[in-house]
Scaffold this motif. Structure first.
Motif, short mmCIF file in Angstrom:
data_model
loop_
_atom_site.label_atom_id
_atom_site.label_comp_id
_atom_site.label_asym_id
_atom_site.label_seq_id
_atom_site.Cartn_x
_atom_site.Cartn_y
_atom_site.Cartn_z
N UNK A 134 0.82 -1.21 0.00
CA UNK A 134 0.00 0.00 0.00
C UNK A 134 0.86 1.26 0.00
N UNK A 135 1.94 1.27 0.78
CA UNK A 135 2.83 2.44 0.82
C UNK A 135 3.43 2.72 -0.55
N UNK A 136 3.89 1.67 -1.23
CA UNK A 136 4.49 1.85 -2.57
C UNK A 136 3.44 2.35 -3.56
N UNK A 137 2.21 1.85 -3.44
CA UNK A 137 1.15 2.31 -4.33
C UNK A 137 0.84 3.78 -4.08
N UNK A 138 0.74 4.17 -2.81
CA UNK A 138 0.46 5.58 -2.49
C UNK A 138 1.58 6.48 -3.01
N UNK A 139 2.80 6.03 -2.87
CA UNK A 139 3.95 6.80 -3.37
C UNK A 139 3.85 6.96 -4.89
N UNK A 140 3.50 5.89 -5.57
CA UNK A 140 3.37 5.96 -7.04
C UNK A 140 2.22 6.87 -7.45
N UNK A 141 1.16 6.91 -6.64
CA UNK A 141 0.02 7.77 -6.96
C UNK A 141 0.36 9.26 -6.89
N UNK A 142 1.24 9.64 -5.97
CA UNK A 142 1.58 11.05 -5.80
C UNK A 142 2.82 11.47 -6.57
N UNK A 143 3.55 10.52 -7.12
CA UNK A 143 4.74 10.83 -7.91
C UNK A 143 4.35 11.33 -9.29
N UNK A 144 5.03 12.37 -9.77
CA UNK A 144 4.75 12.81 -11.12
C UNK A 144 5.12 11.74 -12.12
N UNK A 145 4.28 11.64 -13.14
CA UNK A 145 4.53 10.63 -14.19
C UNK A 145 5.20 11.29 -15.37
N UNK A 146 6.07 10.51 -15.98
CA UNK A 146 6.79 11.03 -17.17
C UNK A 146 5.88 11.02 -18.38
#
Length: 146
Positions: A134-146
């Motif tokens: 869940x932590x990794x998913x939340x981090x990916x959700x808030x990270x800007x995408x290329x």
């Protein structure tokens, strides 16, 4: 040749086996799909990346990672038949030890015993929580995408 319902139930069984550590299920699972198929996950938190073809499904299942939490199983399975004999709607719940659950609905089109189209509406957050991701998913959700 399997019916749409038989294919759905066999698919669930193989997913459980894979999630419980049986890596041989990758090829079994890929075999449930037609060479040219269209599988989508419209509710995927990071966006839907269509899986188009048996080899894409083989890679998808092969990337499942380490076995799921102990006791991964499918419960509360309900199959809804439609007026179209190729189409079934399957409702079920993934469960595991540690008192977690993730509800799912899959709409399958099965032709000649293989899946030609699928729309998978899974509780991705519940699965991520159960797998400790869940932590990794939340981090990916808030990270800007290329």
């Amino acid at each position: 040749m399997r019916t749409a319902e038989e294919t759905f139930r066999a698919l669930l069984d193989s997913v459980c086996r894979l999630q419980n550590g049986d890596g041989s299920q990758v090829d079994v699972l890929a075999g449930f799909y037609a060479e040219e198929t269209d599988v989508r996950h419209p509710m995927a938190p990071l966006g839907d990346t269509p899986l188009l073809g048996r080899e894409a499904l083989r890679r998808h299942f092969g990337a499942a990672g380490p076995p799921a939490p102990a006791g991964f199983r499918v419960e509360d399975v309900h199959v809804h038949r439609t007026d179209d004999p190729e189409v079934v709607v399957g409702e079920f719940t993934y469960r595991g030890d540690g008192d977690w659950a993730a509800s799912s609905v899959i709409v399958l089109r099965v032709r000649d015993g293989v899946i030609v189209e699928s729309r998978d509406y899974l509780d991705h957050l519940g699965l991520a929580r159960a797998r400790g991701r869940l932590g990794a998913l939340c981090e990916a959700l808030v990270s800007p995408r290329a």
